[in-house]
Write an enzyme that holds these catalytic residues in place. Structure first.
Site, PDB file in Angstrom:
ATOM      1  N   GLU A  63       0.840  -1.189   0.000  1.00 57.03           N
ATOM      2  CA  GLU A  63       0.000   0.000   0.000  1.00 57.03           C
ATOM      3  C   GLU A  63       0.881   1.248   0.000  1.00 57.03           C
ATOM      4  O   GLU A  63       1.682   1.452   0.900  1.00 57.03           O
ATOM      5  CB  GLU A  63      -0.875  -0.064   1.266  1.00 57.03           C
ATOM      6  CG  GLU A  63      -1.578   1.193   1.636  1.00 57.03           C
ATOM      7  CD  GLU A  63      -2.208   1.077   3.032  1.00 57.03           C
ATOM      8  OE1 GLU A  63      -2.092   0.026   3.692  1.00 57.03           O
ATOM      9  OE2 GLU A  63      -2.826   2.061   3.447  1.00 57.03           O
TER      10      GLU A  63
ATOM     11  N   ASP B 125      -0.965  -1.355   5.851  1.00 51.40           N
ATOM     12  CA  ASP B 125      -0.840  -0.808   7.199  1.00 51.40           C
ATOM     13  C   ASP B 125      -1.864  -1.433   8.138  1.00 51.40           C
ATOM     14  O   ASP B 125      -2.929  -1.855   7.703  1.00 51.40           O
ATOM     15  CB  ASP B 125      -1.080   0.712   7.168  1.00 51.40           C
ATOM     16  CG  ASP B 125       0.063   1.452   6.492  1.00 51.40           C
ATOM     17  OD1 ASP B 125       1.150   0.858   6.370  1.00 51.40           O
ATOM     18  OD2 ASP B 125      -0.144   2.610   6.082  1.00 51.40           O
TER      19      ASP B 125
ATOM     20  N   ASP C 155      -4.042  -0.266   9.990  1.00 47.96           N
ATOM     21  CA  ASP C 155      -5.066   0.703  10.395  1.00 47.96           C
ATOM     22  C   ASP C 155      -6.328   0.498   9.544  1.00 47.96           C
ATOM     23  O   ASP C 155      -6.410  -0.441   8.758  1.00 47.96           O
ATOM     24  CB  ASP C 155      -4.532   2.135  10.266  1.00 47.96           C
ATOM     25  CG  ASP C 155      -4.081   2.455   8.839  1.00 47.96           C
ATOM     26  OD1 ASP C 155      -4.404   1.675   7.921  1.00 47.96           O
ATOM     27  OD2 ASP C 155      -3.387   3.475   8.655  1.00 47.96           O
TER      28      ASP C 155
END
Ligand code: TSJ
Length: 675
Positions: free
Chosen positions: A450, A541, A543
């Site tokens: 990403e 990530d 998150d």
């Protein structure tokens, strides 16, 4: 037929016979304990759950025979399992062949299930699962059976498969039925953790719940009560009741509850011919994926077979003929292919066959020729009638097929142009791919990363021999909501297709021509020989954004490259969340739990660094923690139940937020990883 009456002249008191058969029994069950894998496939979680299916199958057989309508399955607080039905009760009289009671025959003689009881009904237990209750008995430290019959309660106890006393009458009852409780032998069932240590395994509520709900869908009218009494402190036991009068039509409604249906209710049909029972339920939706699930004797057949061939042939022909007859298409337009007609269609094909023959590498493909004709005739007749009676919906369905056909043709043209321009298929790899030098796909891996900054770290941190990096920018296309032909227009998807080598096998179409190679949702048409890497590692990530991107990527793989998932080629990288430093010691923590443990061990909160994203990590750190095969952990993405995964992806990627939130709360484990 009853089993308590011996045929005249039969001498069950024959000592020699009895001795011989009990030795056989011991040898038989001993063999099961020695080589459990031969009988239940694995001694891991799958095998453990198999014990439940094996026992429940017997009650379902009783239901299919028409003598029982309720089955209760309870996981008890000590992780034993109780299965109870309201059927006729296992015969308690002596069976001539074994010289034992029906009950003891079932539990001590291999493959005894269904040997008495005469004709009629479909013995699932004689079909696929088919190892019988004696195998469950042999693999349980203890098993207790109670039969409620003719006013009496009969009871017998077994330990590791061996009768611990006789079948006794222990009380009276008004009830009718069979109750079995078993305690799996944990010296046999186990798993291994990442370090290779043996670990204890237990039943998983989600697995039991899903399979038994599916069983209820597949057997209309059956009531299934599923309970989990293994409560943690402050938790209530789990209890659900399933009962679908609509059977597989309800199954289709359930799978489609996140999609917009083109007609309501689903089309449902059933036929019984020559001892074969056929049921089909189908409903078109505004989505693009074809969701076709087939079953033989209640068992999923992912490789389909004659039952599905019959369905597909009838469907394609009927829709084409209807469209022409009603001047909805021109003669010169050419035919719809099977895929055109099935775009957005959800189908369950369920057949019950007395003696199923299975073919194919994994023996999951129905081979019985006689089934094809029965299904084909039923579908042709019912669908013709339905279209005549529902002209408005019929028109919508033809229109949907037309759009699918146009999309397919456009995509083929576009692909052809691209192919000509680049001369050779796959010769132009995306510029942002940092490829590895090794050319052997079995040794190569590609990281889908990403963002450009994380991509940069990964490029510097990798071993460029066998690790390639493909950085992905911004949001990935939600392929669930896009017409298949349009996925090629998306740059990130295009990059993945060429970088990974997702190339479609040339196939013959129904008319004998060559079908152009475009990816289709839920199709199994990838040419796996063209794959450039055998490990595709999603690295995002930790998150909310990262998890969204991961879900979008998984949706792409699940819909358009499911073979990769089935082969076990798709992985999720596990980057650390924290770095803890004290003096010379450095520890990386992959979850909060580990962080607490490390802090406790180190005595005080040394320096703690929280990684907010992959981009914050130094290339060396990324290598040490996440990419080095010697030290990293990868999660393999697997799909246990494709129909359930289908439903999950719809929910996750759909437009309606409320069911999604509700769903994520209920199935947090799916939403995270274990799809
Ligand atoms: F197999 C098993 F022992 F594990 C087991 C069997 C477990 C459970 C929970 C239920 C059963 C079971 C068996 N439920 N119902 C039956 N029915 C018969 O075995 C049965 C009863 C009567 C007759 C008959 O012809 O009179 C025939 C059969 C097969």
């Amino acid at each position: 037929m009853t089993n308590s009456n011996l045929p005249p002249g039969q001498n069950i008191g024959d000592g020699a016979d009895y001795t011989a058969s009990s030795i056989d029994v011991l040898e038989g069950l001993e063999a099961v304990r020695k080589r459990p894998g031969m009988y239940i496939g694995t001694t891991g979680p799958k095998g453990l759950h198999h014990l439940i299916w094996e026992i429940v199958d017997n009650s379902v057989d009783e239901a299919l025979a028409g003598f029982c309508n309720t089955i209760e399955v309870t996981i008890n607080s000590d992780s034993s399992v109780t299965v109870k039905d309201n059927g006729r009760g296992i015969p308690t009289g002596i069976v001539a062949k074994s010289g034992k009671s029906g009950v003891e025959t079932v539990f001590t003689i291999l493959h005894a299930g269904g040997k008495f009881g005469g004709e009629g009904g479909y013995k699932v237990s004689g079909g696929l699962h088919g190892v019988g209750a004696s195998v469950v008995n042999a693999l349980s430290t203890m098993l207790v059976v109670e039969v409620y019959k003719e006013g009496k309660i009969h009871r017998q106890v077994y330990k590791t498969g061996i009768a611990d006393g006789t079948l006794d009458v222990v009380g009276s009852t008004e009830l009718r039925g069979t109750k079995v409780t078993f305690w799996p032998d944990h010296t046999i069932f186990h798993d291994y953790n990442e370090e290779g240590d043996r670990i204890k395994i237990d039943f998983e509520w989600e697995v039991v719940d899903e399979r038994l709900r599916q069983m209820t869908f597949l057997n209309k009218g059956l009531k299934m009560i599923v309970t989990d009494n293994r409560t943690k402190e402050g938790e209530d036991p789990k209890k659900v009741e399933y009962h679908y009068e609509g059977g597989i039509a309800s199954y289709v409604e359930y799978l489609n509850d996140t999609r917009v249906a083109l007609h309501k209710p689903p089309i449902y049909m059933e036929a019984n011919r020559d001892g074969i029972n056929v049921e089909c339920a189908l409903q078109w939706t505004d989505l693009y994926a074809e969701s076709l699930y087939s079953f033989v004797n209640n068992i999923n057949t992912p490789e389909h077979g004659t039952h599905v061939n019959g369905f597909k042939m009838a469907l394609t022909r009927v829709i084409n003929e209807y469209a022409k007859k009603n001047n909805l298409v021109k003669e010169s337009d050419g035919n719809f292919t099977g895929e055109d007609v099935r775009e957005g269609l959800t189908v369950i094909v369920s057949v019950k066959v007395p003696e199923p023959q299975f073919e194919g590498q994994t023996k999951q493909k129905l081979g019985n020729r006689e089934v094809q004709g029965v299904v084909q005739a039923l579908v042709t007749e019912t669908l013709n009638d339905w279209l005549e009676l529902n002209p408005k919906q019929a028109k919508d369905i033809v229109l949907k097929s037309q759009i699918a056909k146009k999309g397919r043709e456009d995509a083929q043209k576009a692909r052809l142009l691209v192919r000509r321009a680049s001369n050779l298929e796959g010769s132009s790899l995306p510029g942002k791919l940092a490829d590895c030098s090794d050319r052997d796909p079995t040794r190569c891996e590609v990281y889908l990363v990403e963002g450009d900054s994380a991509g940069g770290s990964a490029k510097q941190g990798r071993n460029r021999n066998f690790q390639a990096i493909l950085p992905l920018r911004g949001k990935i296309l939600n392929v669930e909501r896009v017409q298949p032909s349009r996925i090629y227009e998306n740059t990130e998807v295009q990059a993945m297709i060429t970088a990974l080598g997702l190339i479609v096998k040339e196939e013959e179409d129904e008319g004998g021509g060559k079908k152009g190679g475009i990816l289709r949702p839920n199709a199994e048409n990838l040419d796996l020989d063209k794959l450039r890497y055998h490990k595709v590692i999603i690295m995002t990530d930790a998150d909310v954004d990262g998890s969204h991107i991961r879900t979008l990527l998984l949706t792409f793989f699940f819909r358009y490259a499911r073979q990769l998932v089935e082969k076990g080629y798709v992985y999720i990288a596990q980057p650390p969340l924290f770095k803890v430093e004290k003096g010379k010691r450095i520890e990386y923590c992959y979850n909060e739990h580990k962080l607490e443990a490390i802090i406790a061990e180190m005595g005080d909160k040394a320096i703690i660094q929280r990684f907010k994203g992959l981009g914050e990590m130094m290339p060396q750190q990324l290598w040490d923690t996440t990419m080095n095969p010697e030290t990293r952990t990868l999660k393999k993405v697997t799909v246990d139940d494709a129909s359930e995964a289908d439903h999950i992806f719809d929910l996750l990627m759909g437009e309606s937020v409320a069911p999604r939130r509700e769903f994520i709360e209920k199935h947090a484990h799916y939403a995270s990883l274990d799809v």
